[in-house]
Structure formats: C-alpha cells, structure tokens
Design a protein around this motif. Structure first.
Motif, short mmCIF file in Angstrom:
data_model
loop_
_atom_site.label_atom_id
_atom_site.label_comp_id
_atom_site.label_asym_id
_atom_site.label_seq_id
_atom_site.Cartn_x
_atom_site.Cartn_y
_atom_site.Cartn_z
N ASN A 1 17.69 61.82 -27.45
CA ASN A 1 18.06 60.55 -28.08
C ASN A 1 19.26 60.70 -29.00
OD1 ASN A 1 15.99 59.23 -26.77
ND2 ASN A 1 14.55 59.46 -28.47
N ALA A 2 19.41 61.89 -29.59
CA ALA A 2 20.51 62.10 -30.53
C ALA A 2 21.88 62.06 -29.86
CB ALA A 2 20.33 63.43 -31.25
N ASP A 3 21.89 62.18 -28.52
CA ASP A 3 23.17 62.13 -27.80
C ASP A 3 23.68 60.71 -27.62
OD1 ASP A 3 23.21 64.85 -27.58
OD2 ASP A 3 22.47 64.92 -25.51
N TRP A 4 22.87 59.73 -28.03
CA TRP A 4 23.22 58.33 -27.79
C TRP A 4 23.23 57.55 -29.10
CZ3 TRP A 4 24.22 57.00 -22.69
CH2 TRP A 4 23.79 57.92 -21.71
N THR A 5 23.96 56.45 -29.11
CA THR A 5 23.95 55.52 -30.23
C THR A 5 23.85 54.11 -29.68
OG1 THR A 5 25.04 54.85 -32.28
CG2 THR A 5 26.46 55.19 -30.38
N VAL A 6 23.28 53.22 -30.48
CA VAL A 6 23.06 51.84 -30.04
C VAL A 6 23.92 50.90 -30.89
CG1 VAL A 6 21.39 49.96 -29.81
CG2 VAL A 6 20.71 52.31 -29.28
N ILE A 7 24.66 50.08 -30.22
CA ILE A 7 25.43 49.03 -30.90
C ILE A 7 24.68 47.73 -30.66
CG2 ILE A 7 27.61 47.78 -31.02
CD1 ILE A 7 29.00 50.25 -30.01
N GLN A 8 24.07 47.21 -31.71
CA GLN A 8 23.24 46.03 -31.56
C GLN A 8 24.08 44.76 -31.58
OE1 GLN A 8 20.41 47.04 -34.77
NE2 GLN A 8 18.84 47.00 -33.18
N ALA A 9 23.91 43.99 -30.54
CA ALA A 9 24.62 42.71 -30.44
C ALA A 9 23.76 41.57 -30.95
CB ALA A 9 25.03 42.44 -28.99
N ASN A 10 22.45 41.69 -30.79
CA ASN A 10 21.52 40.64 -31.21
C ASN A 10 20.43 41.26 -32.06
OD1 ASN A 10 22.68 38.50 -29.48
ND2 ASN A 10 21.99 39.84 -27.84
N ILE A 11 20.53 41.11 -33.38
CA ILE A 11 19.53 41.66 -34.28
C ILE A 11 18.52 40.57 -34.60
CG2 ILE A 11 19.17 42.76 -36.51
CD1 ILE A 11 22.04 43.67 -36.43
N ASP A 12 17.23 40.88 -34.36
CA ASP A 12 16.19 39.91 -34.63
C ASP A 12 16.18 39.54 -36.11
OD1 ASP A 12 14.07 38.24 -34.29
OD2 ASP A 12 12.54 39.81 -34.34
N GLY A 13 16.32 38.25 -36.41
CA GLY A 13 16.34 37.81 -37.79
C GLY A 13 17.69 37.92 -38.45
N ALA A 14 18.71 38.25 -37.68
CA ALA A 14 20.05 38.39 -38.27
C ALA A 14 20.55 37.05 -38.79
CB ALA A 14 21.02 38.95 -37.24
N VAL A 15 21.29 37.13 -39.86
CA VAL A 15 21.87 35.92 -40.46
C VAL A 15 23.31 35.79 -40.01
CG1 VAL A 15 22.47 34.77 -42.62
CG2 VAL A 15 20.36 36.11 -42.47
N THR A 16 23.66 34.61 -39.56
CA THR A 16 25.03 34.36 -39.11
C THR A 16 25.72 33.43 -40.09
OG1 THR A 16 24.33 32.50 -37.74
CG2 THR A 16 24.38 34.67 -36.70
N GLY A 17 27.03 33.51 -40.09
CA GLY A 17 27.82 32.70 -41.02
C GLY A 17 28.98 32.02 -40.33
N PRO A 18 29.81 31.35 -41.11
CA PRO A 18 30.95 30.63 -40.54
C PRO A 18 32.02 31.59 -40.05
CG PRO A 18 31.03 30.56 -42.93
CD PRO A 18 29.72 31.20 -42.58
N ALA A 19 32.96 31.05 -39.29
CA ALA A 19 34.05 31.87 -38.77
C ALA A 19 34.97 32.34 -39.88
CB ALA A 19 34.85 31.09 -37.72
N SER A 20 35.02 31.61 -40.99
CA SER A 20 35.87 32.02 -42.12
C SER A 20 35.26 31.51 -43.41
CB SER A 20 37.29 31.46 -41.94
OG SER A 20 37.25 30.03 -41.93
N SER A 21 35.73 32.05 -44.52
CA SER A 21 35.24 31.62 -45.83
C SER A 21 36.34 31.81 -46.85
CB SER A 21 33.99 32.42 -46.22
OG SER A 21 34.33 33.80 -46.33
#
Length: 325
Positions: free
Chosen positions: A180-200
C-alpha cells in the motif's frame, strides 16, 4: 428522229467526263467502293510515317496502351493534392526512428513511443484504466511502476484508503508485490466535504450557505487581529433597552445615552437617567425628653469628664454623725 453531237456538244461532254472520272494510269485500277471527301480529308490528316495507336477509355493495371486525357483527369481529381492534402480513410506512412527530428511525417506509432519515453523519463502519470467492479482491474496490481494511475469507479478500500467514485490512485514506487505504501490516493469526492464559491474577497469571514453544512459563502464581513474602533458587526443588532413599568417588565437592550451634565445621575429601571432622590433624615439638638444630635456644648462638657470618673453626691446627716461618733 435520231440525235447527234456537234463539235461544241462533244467538247462539253469531254469536259464533264473529266470532272466525274479520273484518268487511268498504268498498273492501277479503280476501287469498287466510292472514295468520299471525308475519307480523303481523313487520309490527308494522317502524318507521313504515322502508326496506328489504340487509346484506352479507362484505366487498367495490365494494358500498355495510352489512356484518354479525360479518364486520367477524372482519376486525378479524386486524389489528394501535393500541397495541403486532405486525406480520408486511414492513411498510413513509414514510422520514423525514435530520434528523428525532421519534416518527415510522424505516425501515431512514432508519437506514442515518444510520449511513453518522455513519461518514463519524468515519472509522469500514466493512465492504466479504472479500478473497481466493472473496471479495468478490481485490485491494484502487484507488479507496478511509478506513474501508473487508476480512476476509482466503485467505492471501496484501495491502497489502505477508503476511496469514493472519482478518486485517483497513483503509484509512487516501482514494485513487484502488494504494498500500500507504493500508492497514494488523490480524493476527488470527500464524504462531508465543504464546498465554497469560485472566488472570494481576502480576509472576509466565511459562513454556511443553507442548512446542509456542506456549502459556505462569503459573508462580506472581516475580523482583524485588533478590531478597529469604528468596526460594525451587522450580523447581530440590539435595540435600546425597554424600561419597566408598574405593569410590565422591561427588555434587554442598549443603554440610552446620558445627556451632557447628567454625570451625577443614575439609570433608573424605567430606562431614564435620574438624579438621586433626597431622602436624608435630619435631627435637631437632643433634649432631656427627645432624642437628637449632641450640641457642641454637650460635647465640650463630655470631654471635661475624666475617664473612669463617677458622679458625686452630698453627705447625709447620718454620714456626719458617723464622723463625730
């Protein structure tokens, strides 16, 4: 009655026969077919020493005969021009060597080989397919190379990490066994993730947008390390306090501002600034029959009595008789 030709008629007849017939030559005879003017013209158009040539009316892979110009032109019209050709179908070309750097045509095989060599040289990501039920693989391969990338299409645990659909799994180290240590995961959809506006706006406070707890927005407010003296918070506002009456309780609120010259006043429960009431009790000088304040004369007389002194009294006649007994 019989007719005859005179001399003039005979001359005319001779002229007519010369126009209609040719003179006989030795060793030659006349053809049994008529020799027409068109045939004469055709024969006149043939060059001396010319040979008979058969011209084909269509292209052939076996004929050695020449082909009609219009046939050649029609065949050429469906071919791509040398200048800026527009090919159709699946055109092919020789595949250049890997180090070719000329104006030679680059085939897809050449391009793919070149891209693969560059990817390997820079350890870039190499998309290997999808992982999960119905994917290219259902588990990460034991033998793997740096850059191999899989996209998750079925949620599950891969490389020791709980993954969701859309996550990417990338190989970091070459290996020949599960690790498993040879791999890494890039999460695109995190359960419960908070999203925001395109800019602020910089330094603005973020607040939740709606009740899902997963969307935030720009509140339009700022909070510095030290709040400026003129800072205004508009998220919570207060009205002026409501004073109590004889029949109703008051309400929490802002204290009303005191007017100039009211520094000695107090805020009363009815919400107004008032001067303290004069409720002092005054007393007059005490007398033998009424309580009151000590007068200064009384204080002076009291100060003239020594500590521990007792009151004196007159001798009685019995006390005098005792003295003379």
């Amino acid at each position: 009655m019989a007719k005859y030709l005179d001399l003039e008629g005979l001359k005319y007849y001779h002229t007519k026969t010369q126009d209609e017939f040719v003179a006989k030559e030795a060793g030659k005879v006349l053809s049994s077919n008529d020799y027409t003017t068109s045939e004469k013209n055709k024969l006149a158009g043939i060059s001396e020493g010319a040979n008979k040539t058969i011209v084909d009316s269509e292209l052939s892979g076996s004929s050695t005969n020449p082909v009609q110009n219009k046939v050649v032109n029609a065949a050429l019209s469906v071919k791509a021009p040398l200048a800026s050709p527009a090919f159709t179908g699946v055109p092919t070309a020789p595949t250049p060597n890997g180090n070719t750097n000329t104006t030679q045509i680059a085939t897809t095989a050449f391009v793919q080989a070149l891209i693969n060599s560059k990817i390997v040289a820079t350890d870039a990501m190499i998309f290997k397919g999808t992982i999960g039920k119905g994917g290219t693989v259902t588990a990460l391969p034991a033998t793997h190379s740096v850059g191999w990338t899989y996209k998750v299409i079925a949620a599950g645990t891969y490389a020791g990490t709980v993954c969701e659909v859309g996550d990417m799994i990338i190989c970091l180290n070459n290996g020949t066994a599960d690790n498993n240590a040879d791999w890494t995961v890039i999460q695109a959809n995190i359960d419960g993730a908070v999203t925001g506006p395109a800019s602020s706006v910089a330094n603005h406070v973020a607040v939740f947008d709606g009740t899902t707890g997963k969307v935030i927005k720009d509140s339009g407010f700022t909070i510095g390390t030290s709040v400026p003296s003129n800072a205004k918070f508009t998220d919570t506002t207060y009205a002026q306090m409501k004073g109590a009456t004889s029949s109703a309780a008051g309400a929490t609120g802002l204290v009303p501002a005191p007017a100039a010259g009211s520094q000695a006043k107090y805020l009363r429960a009815d919400g107004t600034w008032q001067a303290p009431p004069d409720t002092n009790t005054t007393y007059s000088v005490a007398t033998a029959s009424a309580n009151g304040l000590m007068s200064s004369a009384m204080v002076s007389k009291l100060n003239g009595i020594a500590d521990g002194a007792t009151a004196d009294s007159a001798l009685s006649t019995s006390d005098i008789d005792t003295v003379f007994a």
